[in-house]
Design a protein around this motif. Sequence first.
Motif, PDB file in Angstrom:
ATOM      1  N   VAL A   1       0.833  -1.199   0.000  1.00 11.78           N
ATOM      2  CA  VAL A   1       0.000   0.000   0.000  1.00 11.78           C
ATOM      3  C   VAL A   1       0.873   1.256   0.000  1.00 11.78           C
ATOM      4  O   VAL A   1       0.526   2.258  -0.633  1.00 11.78           O
ATOM      5  N   VAL A   2       2.010   1.215   0.671  1.00 15.28           N
ATOM      6  CA  VAL A   2       2.948   2.343   0.601  1.00 15.28           C
ATOM      7  C   VAL A   2       3.418   2.527  -0.842  1.00 15.28           C
ATOM      8  O   VAL A   2       3.583   3.660  -1.312  1.00 15.28           O
ATOM      9  N   GLY A   3       3.601   1.408  -1.558  1.00 14.98           N
ATOM     10  CA  GLY A   3       3.939   1.500  -2.975  1.00 14.98           C
ATOM     11  C   GLY A   3       2.874   2.231  -3.767  1.00 14.98           C
ATOM     12  O   GLY A   3       3.180   3.056  -4.637  1.00 14.98           O
ATOM     13  N   VAL A   4       1.602   1.942  -3.466  1.00 20.80           N
ATOM     14  CA  VAL A   4       0.500   2.660  -4.107  1.00 20.80           C
ATOM     15  C   VAL A   4       0.555   4.143  -3.755  1.00 20.80           C
ATOM     16  O   VAL A   4       0.336   5.015  -4.611  1.00 20.80           O
ATOM     17  N   LEU A   5       0.858   4.440  -2.507  1.00 18.97           N
ATOM     18  CA  LEU A   5       0.884   5.818  -2.004  1.00 18.97           C
ATOM     19  C   LEU A   5       1.828   6.695  -2.806  1.00 18.97           C
ATOM     20  O   LEU A   5       1.519   7.850  -3.117  1.00 18.97           O
ATOM     21  N   ILE A   6       2.982   6.150  -3.175  1.00 16.55           N
ATOM     22  CA  ILE A   6       3.983   6.984  -3.842  1.00 16.55           C
ATOM     23  C   ILE A   6       4.084   6.723  -5.339  1.00 16.55           C
ATOM     24  O   ILE A   6       4.798   7.456  -6.042  1.00 16.55           O
ATOM     25  N   GLU A   7       3.374   5.700  -5.844  1.00 13.01           N
ATOM     26  CA  GLU A   7       3.510   5.314  -7.249  1.00 13.01           C
ATOM     27  C   GLU A   7       3.238   6.476  -8.203  1.00 13.01           C
ATOM     28  O   GLU A   7       4.070   6.788  -9.059  1.00 13.01           O
ATOM     29  N   VAL A   8       2.075   7.098  -8.096  1.00 11.91           N
ATOM     30  CA  VAL A   8       1.692   8.115  -9.080  1.00 11.91           C
ATOM     31  C   VAL A   8       2.584   9.354  -9.012  1.00 11.91           C
ATOM     32  O   VAL A   8       3.148   9.763 -10.040  1.00 11.91           O
ATOM     33  N   PRO A   9       2.755   9.988  -7.848  1.00 14.32           N
ATOM     34  CA  PRO A   9       3.616  11.187  -7.838  1.00 14.32           C
ATOM     35  C   PRO A   9       5.056  10.903  -8.235  1.00 14.32           C
ATOM     36  O   PRO A   9       5.688  11.720  -8.932  1.00 14.32           O
ATOM     37  N   VAL A  10       5.599   9.752  -7.840  1.00 11.57           N
ATOM     38  CA  VAL A  10       6.983   9.448  -8.194  1.00 11.57           C
ATOM     39  C   VAL A  10       7.119   9.197  -9.690  1.00 11.57           C
ATOM     40  O   VAL A  10       8.058   9.679 -10.335  1.00 11.57           O
ATOM     41  N   MET A  11       6.178   8.443 -10.273  1.00  9.08           N
ATOM     42  CA  MET A  11       6.262   8.190 -11.705  1.00  9.08           C
ATOM     43  C   MET A  11       6.061   9.477 -12.507  1.00  9.08           C
ATOM     44  O   MET A  11       6.669   9.653 -13.565  1.00  9.08           O
ATOM     45  N   LEU A  12       5.226  10.379 -12.014  1.00  8.41           N
ATOM     46  CA  LEU A  12       5.079  11.668 -12.693  1.00  8.41           C
ATOM     47  C   LEU A  12       6.385  12.462 -12.659  1.00  8.41           C
ATOM     48  O   LEU A  12       6.715  13.184 -13.598  1.00  8.41           O
ATOM     49  N   SER A  13       7.151  12.317 -11.575  1.00 12.02           N
ATOM     50  CA  SER A  13       8.453  12.987 -11.516  1.00 12.02           C
ATOM     51  C   SER A  13       9.422  12.376 -12.523  1.00 12.02           C
ATOM     52  O   SER A  13      10.227  13.087 -13.133  1.00 12.02           O
ATOM     53  N   VAL A  14       9.342  11.056 -12.714  1.00 10.42           N
ATOM     54  CA  VAL A  14      10.186  10.397 -13.725  1.00 10.42           C
ATOM     55  C   VAL A  14       9.783  10.868 -15.117  1.00 10.42           C
ATOM     56  O   VAL A  14      10.642  11.104 -15.981  1.00 10.42           O
TER      57      VAL A  14
END
Length: 368
Positions: A328-341
């Motif tokens: 669930v922590v992976g879900v928490l950061i998935e979208v904002p982190v991938m947008l930064s990539v």
Amino acid sequence: MSDHILSGGETARPSIGFVEKYLTVWVALCIVAGVALGHLLPGVFGAIASAEIAKVNMPVAVLIWLMIVPMLLRVDFASLASVGTYWRGIGVTLFINWAVKPFSMALLGWLFIGWLFRSWLPATQIDSYIAGLIILAAAPCTAMVFVWSNLTRGEPNFTLSQVALNDAIMIVAFAPIVGLLLGLSAITVPWGTLVLSVALYIILPVLLAQFIRGRLLAAKGQGGLDALLAAMQPLSLIALLATLVLLFGFQGEQIIAQPMVIALLAVPILIQVYFNSGLAYMLNRLSGERHCVAGPSALIGASNFFELAVAAAIALFGLNSGAALATVVGVLIEVPVMLSVVWIVNRSKGWYERGAAVHAASIGRTPQ
């Protein structure tokens, strides 16, 4: 998010809708809503959490199917015949997805969770946290890849071929890789539950999606498939957001009570995303691959099939386990982190195309 095939085999870039454009906002709102509702209505979420069959939570399973099947309808396994066109990008992505990412996450999990952060974490959950991180990294993303590819103006045929190839590999490789790495982490692997998860969240959805796709194309052609995808796209996104509300509702008490645990679990996940995306991007540049392939390759190489990861963690270890929390922590950061990539890939296009191998390939010669 869907690919529209034009005459002559050309594939148009899918448009980004209002919901997808502001996906980070909706995800953040659902996370807040889930945590708040889980805290205010623990009895309701407890009842939903108890709706299980063979350790598989059925409401979550239904929502995950609603997310997965529309995405898999876009996957044409016949596109695997064209993988040779993008052999550099395909090779790099496969190397990252299957030879680097699961094993680097196991190493990062052991290093940070099992050693550096051990004294700050609940001792009884250490192995479970590491298991969740491994499960998260063992399956490459299929659903959100089309969004990331579009945002980087990626080559859609490459993205489609790569997703089809990853799904085909995942059917046979996910369970053995997870079993191997969990075994190395000294965790007893419930193989029956793991195989059931693979069947439920990979094999059956793939077969169903390909059956529907084949029948629809035969009856109504590409136009019929595009119409169905357009109709199902909102349902898929609603299911994604509803899943986030449920998952964070299930974990709401733990998240509120353990903010330090969430922050510590995020560290190896963040390192893993930036390491794998950066490595994939550099290897594509060194190999001379075009930027429109390197971008989605880096994003596919770094992102995770978090729907499957969450479902597998819940099935293997339970809704309230450390493994479920880690995914669930992976879900928490998935979208904002991938947008930064995505931002990094787009901003670095000029630098990328100045690479010797990329420049040489663009003019049809091999660098000396």
